[in-house]
Design a protein around this motif. Structure first.
Motif, mmCIF file in Angstrom:
data_model
loop_
_atom_site.group_PDB
_atom_site.id
_atom_site.type_symbol
_atom_site.label_atom_id
_atom_site.label_comp_id
_atom_site.label_asym_id
_atom_site.label_seq_id
_atom_site.Cartn_x
_atom_site.Cartn_y
_atom_site.Cartn_z
ATOM 1 N N ARG A 60 0.824 -1.207 0.000
ATOM 2 C CA ARG A 60 0.000 0.000 0.000
ATOM 3 C C ARG A 60 0.857 1.257 0.000
ATOM 4 O O ARG A 60 0.572 2.211 -0.725
ATOM 5 N N ASN A 61 1.925 1.257 0.769
ATOM 6 C CA ASN A 61 2.824 2.410 0.786
ATOM 7 C C ASN A 61 3.432 2.626 -0.583
ATOM 8 O O ASN A 61 3.578 3.759 -1.031
ATOM 9 N N LYS A 62 3.814 1.547 -1.226
ATOM 10 C CA LYS A 62 4.450 1.669 -2.532
ATOM 11 C C LYS A 62 3.490 2.301 -3.539
ATOM 12 O O LYS A 62 3.883 3.185 -4.308
ATOM 13 N N ILE A 63 2.245 1.878 -3.533
ATOM 14 C CA ILE A 63 1.268 2.431 -4.456
ATOM 15 C C ILE A 63 1.065 3.915 -4.188
ATOM 16 O O ILE A 63 1.011 4.738 -5.116
ATOM 17 N N LYS A 64 0.984 4.265 -2.913
ATOM 18 C CA LYS A 64 0.784 5.673 -2.562
ATOM 19 C C LYS A 64 1.930 6.530 -3.086
ATOM 20 O O LYS A 64 1.719 7.592 -3.659
ATOM 21 N N ARG A 65 3.150 6.059 -2.902
ATOM 22 C CA ARG A 65 4.313 6.837 -3.336
ATOM 23 C C ARG A 65 4.307 7.013 -4.844
ATOM 24 O O ARG A 65 4.568 8.088 -5.365
ATOM 25 N N ARG A 66 4.003 5.928 -5.550
ATOM 26 C CA ARG A 66 4.012 6.005 -7.007
ATOM 27 C C ARG A 66 2.949 6.975 -7.497
ATOM 28 O O ARG A 66 3.202 7.793 -8.381
ATOM 29 N N LEU A 67 1.760 6.913 -6.899
ATOM 30 C CA LEU A 67 0.694 7.798 -7.348
ATOM 31 C C LEU A 67 1.019 9.242 -7.026
ATOM 32 O O LEU A 67 0.686 10.153 -7.784
ATOM 33 N N ARG A 68 1.703 9.475 -5.913
ATOM 34 C CA ARG A 68 2.123 10.838 -5.585
ATOM 35 C C ARG A 68 3.101 11.347 -6.637
ATOM 36 O O ARG A 68 3.017 12.495 -7.062
ATOM 37 N N GLU A 69 4.030 10.498 -7.051
ATOM 38 C CA GLU A 69 4.986 10.898 -8.080
ATOM 39 C C GLU A 69 4.264 11.200 -9.385
ATOM 40 O O GLU A 69 4.579 12.167 -10.070
ATOM 41 N N VAL A 70 3.293 10.386 -9.706
ATOM 42 C CA VAL A 70 2.536 10.604 -10.930
ATOM 43 C C VAL A 70 1.860 11.970 -10.902
ATOM 44 O O VAL A 70 1.933 12.752 -11.845
ATOM 45 N N PHE A 71 1.241 12.285 -9.784
ATOM 46 C CA PHE A 71 0.552 13.562 -9.636
ATOM 47 C C PHE A 71 1.543 14.713 -9.705
ATOM 48 O O PHE A 71 1.308 15.725 -10.355
ATOM 49 N N ARG A 72 2.688 14.541 -9.047
ATOM 50 C CA ARG A 72 3.658 15.628 -8.927
ATOM 51 C C ARG A 72 4.296 15.943 -10.271
ATOM 52 O O ARG A 72 4.456 17.102 -10.630
ATOM 53 N N LEU A 73 4.656 14.929 -11.032
ATOM 54 C CA LEU A 73 5.442 15.138 -12.240
ATOM 55 C C LEU A 73 4.577 15.433 -13.457
ATOM 56 O O LEU A 73 5.028 16.101 -14.370
ATOM 57 N N CYS A 74 3.367 14.965 -13.493
ATOM 58 C CA CYS A 74 2.547 15.126 -14.683
ATOM 59 C C CYS A 74 1.713 16.395 -14.660
ATOM 60 O O CYS A 74 0.836 16.583 -15.489
ATOM 61 N N LYS A 75 1.941 17.265 -13.679
ATOM 62 C CA LYS A 75 1.114 18.453 -13.564
ATOM 63 C C LYS A 75 1.487 19.496 -14.589
ATOM 64 O O LYS A 75 0.781 20.491 -14.766
ATOM 65 N N THR A 76 2.602 19.296 -15.296
ATOM 66 C CA THR A 76 3.113 20.381 -16.141
ATOM 67 C C THR A 76 2.261 20.633 -17.361
ATOM 68 O O THR A 76 2.144 21.755 -17.818
ATOM 69 N N PHE A 77 1.685 19.578 -17.898
ATOM 70 C CA PHE A 77 1.015 19.782 -19.191
ATOM 71 C C PHE A 77 -0.257 20.604 -18.991
ATOM 72 O O PHE A 77 -0.863 20.617 -17.916
ATOM 73 N N ASP A 78 -0.604 21.354 -20.038
ATOM 74 C CA ASP A 78 -1.743 22.259 -20.004
ATOM 75 C C ASP A 78 -1.575 23.345 -18.942
ATOM 76 O O ASP A 78 -2.508 23.668 -18.217
ATOM 77 N N GLU A 79 -0.370 23.876 -18.890
ATOM 78 C CA GLU A 79 -0.034 24.735 -17.754
ATOM 79 C C GLU A 79 -0.956 25.934 -17.667
ATOM 80 O O GLU A 79 -1.421 26.289 -16.586
ATOM 81 N N GLY A 80 -1.198 26.551 -18.829
ATOM 82 C CA GLY A 80 -1.978 27.785 -18.811
ATOM 83 C C GLY A 80 -3.427 27.562 -18.447
ATOM 84 O O GLY A 80 -3.983 28.256 -17.595
ATOM 85 N N GLU A 81 -4.013 26.531 -19.028
ATOM 86 C CA GLU A 81 -5.463 26.377 -18.874
ATOM 87 C C GLU A 81 -5.846 25.506 -17.688
ATOM 88 O O GLU A 81 -7.031 25.376 -17.399
ATOM 89 N N LEU A 82 -4.836 24.913 -17.049
ATOM 90 C CA LEU A 82 -5.160 23.918 -16.020
ATOM 91 C C LEU A 82 -5.972 24.546 -14.903
ATOM 92 O O LEU A 82 -5.503 25.436 -14.206
#
Length: 124
Positions: A60-82
Motif C-alpha cells: 500500500r505504501n508503494k502504491i501511494k508513493r508512485r501515485l504521488r509521483e505521478v501527480f507531482r510530475l505530470c502536472k506540467t502539461f496544459d499549464e496555462g489552462e489547467l
RNA sequence: UUUGUUAUGUGAGCUAUCGCUUUCUAAGCUGAUUUCAAAGGCUUAAGACAGAGGAAAGUCCGGACUUCCAGAGCAAAGAUACUGGUUAAUGGCCAGGCAGGGCAACCUGACGGAAAGUGCAACAGAAAGUAAACCACCUAAGCACCUCUUUAUAAGAGGCGCCGGAAAGGCUGAAACGGUGAGGUAAGAGCUCACCAGCGGUAUGGUGACAUAUCGGCUCGGUAAACCCUAUUUGAAGCAAGACUAAGUGGGGGAGGAUUCCUUUCUAAGGAGUAACACCUGCUCGGUGUUCCCCAGGUGAGUCGCUUGAGGUUUUUGGUAACAAACGCCCUAGAUGAAUGAUAGCUUCGGUGUGACUUAUGUCACACUAGACAAAAUCCGGCUUAUAGCGUAGCAAACUUA
RNA sequence: CGCGGGGUGGAGAAGUUUGGUAUCUCGUCGGGCUCAUAACCCGAAGACCACAGGUUCAAAUCCUGUCCCCGCUA
C-alpha cells in the motif's frame, strides 16, 4: 516550483474527502478510480485511498508513493489552462502490478477527459 | 565426503536528476505600535547532518510512564506450578534433577496434590470401586440322603445337597486390589521364600529437586488440559494515557436550596444525621458524582508528552551459565490522510537460457532478470509466527584415504 | 490501543455445556409415477468437523499455538 509537493497540495481532512467523493465527477480506469471537483484554490490538491484489499502495508505504501509521483510530475502539461481541481485517487488491485509508465499514461488520459468535462459544465 | 544437529552473521551496493520529514545554520516575513527591539512563529528552486526491521508483524506475557481519591478488610475471579539461580519484572532466560524420543550429537515435557471431599468411565464384562453378590472350585469340621463292598442299624469307598472354606480361576475391556517361579493346602491365598515393581522408615551425598545403600510390613486403581485442594501472585484503565493553550460563548459544566439534632453564639458559623441512583470489578467501611434546578453542543484545532534509555559497544574482572560490576568510546527515526521515495544507469551475489572446453562434476563467455518475509506510531525486556539467497563455527554417526 | 463471535458434505444450520452413534433442510445422482415436465414416493453417494500439536482408553467436543472471516468500543 511546479515539481514541489508541499502539504497545501494534499487533501488532509475527512470533510474534504467527503466533499469530493459525494459531489465530484467519477472516472474509472483499470488501475484507478478518480474523483474530481473544481476548487477555488490556486493549485490542485490530491488525496489517496488505498484499502486493505489491495495488499499489506508495504504494498500500500508503494502504491501511494508512485501515485504521488505521478501527480507531482505530470502536472506540467496544459499549464496555462489547467484549472484547480480536488482529486481523490482510489487504487484498484491492478495498480499493484502496473508499471510506472502505465500509471502516468492512464492518469494523463483521465485528466484530459476530466478537464474537458468540467469545462463543458462550466459553459452550460 | 555424505547425512544430521546446535549456535550464530547478513538481509545487495554505488552514481545522476527530481521530491518528502526532523534538527541546525543563513536570508526574508511576522511579532511591531510613534521609534528602537527580544522570545516565539512562518516561508525559502539557500546550505549541512540524519531518516524503518530482524522480525518494525501477531498483540501472547512482563515492566517503565500517566491518570483514577485510590485506601483498608473479606470474598470471588484470573494466572502460574520439579529444584536452584538470574532480572526492574515475567508465564522469559540460565544451570541442574526426573520422564520420554533418538545409534549419537541432541531434542521434547502445564513435571505439585487422587490415604481432604465430590463427580465420571460408552460398548463389552460376574464385577468399573466400599468391595461384595453371581458362575465355576473344594468337601477337611458339622447335618441329611443315595450307590457299592459287608450277615448287619456299625465300618470303608464314591457321589449329591445344605452349611461352611475361598485374598486363586471366570474368555471381556483402555483399565480388574502387585508380576514371575518354587513351596504349601481339602481347595486356595504374600500364607512362606527368591528376584522384580511399588509404598514407608533410616543412613550417606547434595543448598535443593533427587540419587545411592539398607531395613520393614506386604499392597493402598485411572482421571485434576473434571470440579477441587495447596503454595505463590494480580487494584483498574491505557499515550485517543495525560498536561497546557487558543477559538467560541451562557459554559463545558454552572448555580443554589430545604428539614432535624448538637455546640459556640444570637442569627451566623461548625459538626452530625436524613431519600434515590450511578461509579470506584462483588460486599462492608470509606469516597466521588448525579437526580429532587437549568441548558447545550462542537471539534476530531494546536503545542507538550516524544525519544538519552533498566541505551549500545571494546576491554578487563566475578560467575559453569543466564547475568553482574568497572573503565573507555558512541548518539542511532519521530511521521500523524501518516515522511524514509520515483526514474535511469552501472557493479557484484544469485537464478534462468544459449554457446565453447570437458566422459561427467565443473570452468569461461554472452543475454535476460533485481526477485524472501515484511514497514516504526509512547518506550523497553522477552515469547510466538513469516523469511529468497549467501555464509561462519562447534559437535555426532556412517563411509573413504593415509 | 483494547475486546467479542465464528470456521462441521456443494449451500445453510444442529451437535461442543455434560468427551464414546456425526444429524437435519435444500441441492446432486439413480429408480418409480406421468404421453412429458414439475410436484410427489423410494434409495444412494458425498465430511479424517479451518490447520498443527498435546491430555485421555477414546477428541468435532477439553487444553495450547497458528491461519482465515465477521463485528464492536474510544
Amino acid at each position: 516550483m511546479l515539481y514541489k509537493f508541499p502539504k497545501e497540495k494534499k487533501l488532509l481532512k475527512s470533510r474534504e474527502f467527503k466533499n469530493v467523493l459525494d459531489s465530484g465527477a467519477k472516472f474509472i480506469l483499470p488501475e484507478l478510480i478518480i474523483f474530481s471537483k473544481p476548487s477555488d484554490l490556486e493549485s490542485s490538491r490530491m488525496g489517496l485511498i488505498v484499502t486493505k484489499k489491495v495488499g499489506n502495508a508495504v504494498i500500500r505504501n508503494k502504491i501511494k508513493r508512485r501515485l504521488r509521483e505521478v501527480f507531482r510530475l505530470c502536472k506540467t502539461f496544459d499549464e496555462g489552462e489547467l484549472p484547480a481541481l480536488d482529486l481523490v485517487f482510489i487504487a484498484r488491485q491492478k495498480a499493484v502490478t502496473a508499471s510506472y509508465e502505465k500509471l502516468t499514461s492512464s492518469y494523463e488520459f483521465a485528466l484530459k477527459h476530466v478537464i474537458r468535462r468540467h469545462s463543458k459544465t462550466k459553459k452550460l
